[in-house]
Design a protein around this motif. Structure first.
Motif, PDB file in Angstrom:
ATOM      1  N   ASN A 343       0.844  -1.190   0.000  1.00 28.95           N
ATOM      2  CA  ASN A 343       0.000   0.000   0.000  1.00 28.95           C
ATOM      3  C   ASN A 343       0.884   1.247   0.000  1.00 28.95           C
ATOM      4  O   ASN A 343       1.496   1.594   1.009  1.00 28.95           O
ATOM      5  N   ALA A 423      -1.658  -9.556   5.108  1.00 24.49           N
ATOM      6  CA  ALA A 423      -2.994 -10.141   5.027  1.00 24.49           C
ATOM      7  C   ALA A 423      -3.062 -11.194   3.917  1.00 24.49           C
ATOM      8  O   ALA A 423      -2.526 -11.006   2.821  1.00 24.49           O
ATOM      9  N   GLU A 454      -7.801 -13.609   6.766  1.00 21.53           N
ATOM     10  CA  GLU A 454      -9.113 -12.964   6.681  1.00 21.53           C
ATOM     11  C   GLU A 454     -10.029 -13.744   5.759  1.00 21.53           C
ATOM     12  O   GLU A 454      -9.574 -14.358   4.786  1.00 21.53           O
ATOM     13  N   PHE A 459     -11.343  -9.640   3.456  1.00 16.51           N
ATOM     14  CA  PHE A 459     -10.150  -9.306   2.678  1.00 16.51           C
ATOM     15  C   PHE A 459     -10.492  -8.307   1.585  1.00 16.51           C
ATOM     16  O   PHE A 459      -9.808  -7.292   1.399  1.00 16.51           O
ATOM     17  N   SER A 463      -9.132  -4.499   1.456  1.00 17.33           N
ATOM     18  CA  SER A 463      -8.305  -4.183   0.294  1.00 17.33           C
ATOM     19  C   SER A 463      -8.852  -2.961  -0.440  1.00 17.33           C
ATOM     20  O   SER A 463      -8.112  -2.028  -0.771  1.00 17.33           O
ATOM     21  N   HIS A 468      -5.216  -2.395   4.135  1.00 18.51           N
ATOM     22  CA  HIS A 468      -4.094  -3.335   4.197  1.00 18.51           C
ATOM     23  C   HIS A 468      -2.766  -2.589   4.082  1.00 18.51           C
ATOM     24  O   HIS A 468      -2.668  -1.590   3.357  1.00 18.51           O
ATOM     25  N   SER A 471      -0.342  -7.352   1.554  1.00 16.92           N
ATOM     26  CA  SER A 471      -1.284  -8.450   1.343  1.00 16.92           C
ATOM     27  C   SER A 471      -0.804  -9.269   0.164  1.00 16.92           C
ATOM     28  O   SER A 471      -0.047  -8.777  -0.686  1.00 16.92           O
TER      29      SER A 471
END
Length: 575
Positions: A343, A423, A454, A459, A463, A468, A471
Motif C-alpha cells: 500500500n 494479510a 481474513e 479481505f 483491500s 491493508h 497483502s
C-alpha cells in the motif's frame, strides 16, 4: 410422514432435497446424499457407502455398468451471485454465463501439441459466434458484423442485428462492467455508435481503431439477451431489468439453466435445436462441494467427473492425484498473477527503497517447488508471461538478503524491527503457505511481520478501502492484452483494482496514449517502457504466475482453456 435414514440409521427430517439430491437406494437402504449446507461428515459417509459401485457420476441411481454418459457431473466451490451478464462477480456465475449465453464472437482455441483432447487460446485469434463474419470500414474505425441467418431465441423471436444492438446498448447504459469497458477500451460513449443497418448487419462506430475491439466482443459480459423478455421485466426504477436478471435468464446458448439451488447444485441442459454442434453432454450437474477433501473423495469414487473453477485444488493435492488411477491432471501456463501488494499510501511502503528491499527478500526459488509443486512459474514482470509484450529480462530482482538490507538502510529503516501486517485470504493454501516463507525472510531484513488471515469478504473490503499494509493478491485479466492489464492494475483512475494505490503521471500517459493504439510496434515499445517503470518503482512484490490446472476423469476430452480460464462444457466429451 415417511422417515428417511442415513447409513447409521439417523433420521432426516425437514431436509430440503433438490431434484438430483433425492434419496437413493444403496444396499437396500434409502440414503440422502448431503451437499451444500449439509455436514461434511455426511458427504464422506455417503461417498463411501457400498464401495464405488453405488456412486454413479450423476449422484442418482444408475444401473451398474451402464452409466449415463450423456450427463457430466462436476464439483465446484462457488455459487451464482447474479445471472445478469453485466453485473455478476462470482466464478460460478461466470461459468454458467459462458455456457448459457452466446456472444457475438469468441476466442479461438487451438490443439495443444502432444496433448490429445486439449485446446488453448492464442492471442489475437477469434471465431464467429452469433456473428458469422466481420469486416472493417473507415481505416478500422468501423466494425461490420454479419449476424447468422435463421437463429431464434427460445421464445421464438428472431436473433438479429436489432437484438445485438440492444445487448450493447444495455451494457453501455446499465450498471456493471461494460459501462466502464466500452468507453475506456473502444471510446464508445453513446448508444448511437451501435447501429443495426439491417436485420443481419450490426455496426460499431469508433472515433479511432481499437486494439482490443474483438476481445471485448468475446467477453461473456456481452451475452446475447432476448430484448422482448428483458423489456417485459423492466420497471421505472430498474429500466434494464437488473433485479429480474439476478435470478432469471433470457437468451440463447448451447445450454439452458434449468435449476439453481444455492449451496446445493446447478443443472444445465442442452438447448434443443441449438444452431451450433450439439453438445456431447446433454446435461451438466454442478454440485456445490466447498471442502477440497470431499471433492477429492468424490473424484476418486467417480461420483463427479471433474472439479471446475480456479483455485479449486491445492497444488499439493494436485501433485498427489497425478498418479491416481482413472484420473488425469491437466495443466497449462496461464495469465493469473500472484503478488505482494504494498500500500503506497502507508509508510513505510510509500518509500521505493523499501519496496525494492521486499522484492529482493522474497524467496521465490523456495516457494515455487515447496508451495506450488511446479504448478506455476516465477513472476519476472508485472505483465503475465503469456501476454503479448511480456519481457522477462527486465527485472533486476532475485533473492539477495544483503542487497535487501542495504535498501532498508537507504529507506531509513535500519533501526529496530518495523511492525507490519501481512494479510491473506483464509483457506487459499498457496497464499497462506507463501506468507510464512515471506514472513521469515522479511524479518531477516528488519520487519516484524504478523500474518492476518481474513475471510474473502473481509479481505476484499479491507483491500478496497486501503486498510491493508501488505497483502498477497491475485489478479487475472479477462482480456489478454498488456495495456488492458496495465490500466486496471496501475492506472491512477482504476479505483478498486489498483490495489497498491499507485499513481504515476508518466505511466498514466503511457497507458492513455496506447490503450487503443493499433500500431503493434508502437504499442509493444510502450509496454516495454511501462514494465521498466513498474519494476523500478517496485509496485508489486513479484511472486508467481499460476498454471491453469484441472483434475478430471482420464477419459474426459474436449477441454478448452481460453483467456477467462473458465470451462465451456459444449466441447467436452468422453472418449
Amino acid at each position: 410422514m415417511e422417515l428417511l435414514t442415513n447409513a447409521d440409521g439417523e433420521v432426516f427430517q425437514g431436509i430440503s432435497i433438490g431434484e438430483n439430491s433425492r434419496p437413493i437406494l444403496v444396499d437396500q437402504r434409502w440414503v440422502v446424499p448431503m451437499f451444500g449446507d449439509q455436514s461434511r461428515r455426511g458427504v464422506l459417509r455417503w461417498a463411501t457407502l457400498g464401495g464405488g459401485a453405488a456412486l454413479a457420476r450423476g449422484l442418482v441411481p444408475r444401473s451398474v455398468g451402464a452409466q449415463d454418459v450423456s450427463t457430466l457431473t462436476v464439483g465446484w466451490s462457488t455459487d451464482i451471485d447474479s445471472l445478469d451478464p453485466a453485473q455478476f462477480k462470482s466464478d460460478g456465475a461466470y461459468i454458467v454465463q459462458c455456457n448459457i449465453y452466446d456472444t457475438l464472437l469468441a476466442w479461438s482455441a487451438e490443439p495443444v501439441p502432444g496433448r490429445p483432447g486439449l485446446r488453448s487460446a492464442k492471442p489475437g485469434q477469434f471465431v464467429g459466434g452469433i456473428g458469422e463474419s466481420w469486416t472493417y470500414e473507415d481505416d478500422g474505425k468501423t466494425l461490420i458484423v454479419k449476424i447468422r441467418r435463421g437463429l431464434k431465441f427460445p421464445s421464438g423471436k428472431p436473433v438479429d442485428a436489432h437484438a445485438v444492438k440492444y445487448l450493447f446498448d444495455r451494457g453501455l447504459q446499465s450498471p456493471g462492467y461494460m459501462r466502464l469497458i466500452l468507453p475506456t477500451l473502444l471510446a464508445v460513449t453513446h448508444p448511437d455508435q451501435f447501429e443495426a443497418r439491417d436485420v443481419t448487419t450490426f455496426v460499431i462506430n469508433m472515433p479511432a481503431p481499437s486494439a482490443m475491439l474483438l476481445d471485448v466482443l468475446a467477453l461473456s459480459n456481452n451475452a446475447l439477451l432476448d430484448p422482448d423478455i428483458v423489456k417485459a421485466h423492466t420497471t421505472a426504477d430498474d429500466p434494464w431489468a437488473s433485479d429480474w436478471l439476478r435470478r432469471n435468464t433470457a437468451g440463447l446458448g448451447p445450454y439452458r439453466l434449468v435449476s439453481n439451488e444455492p449451496s446445493v447444485e446447478v443443472v444445465l441442459e442442452a438447448t434443443p435445436d441449438y444452431w451450433g454442434p450439439p453438445p456431447f453432454f446433454k446435461r451438466v450437474v454442478a454440485k456445490y462441494t466447498p471442502n477440497e477433501a470431499d471433492r477429492i473423495l468424490l473424484l476418486k469414487r467417480k461420483a463427479i467427473d471433474m472439479v471446475i473453477g480456479p483455485n479449486s485444488m491445492s497444488p499439493k493435492n494436485l501433485k498427489s492425484l497425478e498418479t491416481e488411477p482413472g484420473l488425469k491432471v491437466v495443466s497449462l501456463p496461464d495469465t493469473n498473477c500472484n503478488f505482494v501488494s504494498m500500500n503506497l499510501k502507508k509508510a513505510p511502503f510509500d518509500n521505493v527503497k523499501v519496496r525494492q528491499a521486499v522484492n529482493y527478500a522474497i524467496p521465490i526459488q523456495a516457494i515455487i517447488p515447496n508451495v506450488l509443486y511446479g504448478y506455476g512459474e516465477q513472476m519476472k514482470s508485472p505483465i503475465p508471461s503469456q501476454t503479448p509484450g511480456y519481457d522477462g529480462s527486465l527485472s533486476p530482482y532475485e533473492y539477495d538478503l544483503a542487497k535487501a538490507k542495504a535498501l532498508m538502510q537507504q529507506g531509513g529503516l535500519g533501526g529496530g524491527p518495523t511492525p507490519v501486517k501481512l494479510a491473506v485470504r483464509v483457506g487459499y493454501e498457496p497464499h497462506e503457505q507463501a506468507a510464512v516463507w515471506i514472513q521469515h525472510e522479511l524479518e531477516k531484513i528488519g520487519f516484524q511481520v504478523s500474518i492476518e488471515k481474513e475471510t474473502d469478504a473481509t479481505f476484499r473490503q479491507l483491500s478496497s478501502s486501503g486498510d491493508h499494509e501488505l497483502s498477497i493478491e491475485s489478479w487475472q485479466s479477462w482480456i489478454n492484452d498488456p495495456v488492458y492489464h496495465l490500466y486496471l492494475n496501475f492506472h491512477s483512475k482504476a479505483v478498486g483494482t489498483n490495489k497498491g494505490f499507485y499513481a504515476n503521471p508518466a505511466l498514466d500517459k503511457l497507458i492513455d496514449d496506447n490503450i487503443r493504439e493499433s500500431d503493434s510496434m508502437r504499442r509493444r515499445a510502450a509496454v516495454k517502457q511501462a514494465q521498466r517503470i513498474l519494476l523500478d518503482d517496485a509496485v508489486w512484490g513479484l511472486l508467481w504466475y499460476d498454471n491453469w490446472t484441472r483434475v478430471m476423469r482420464s477419459e474426459l476430452f474436449g477441454i478448452e482453456k481460453v483467456w477467462d480460464s473458465l470451462e465451456r462444457f459444449d466441447k467436452m466429451e468422453f472418449a
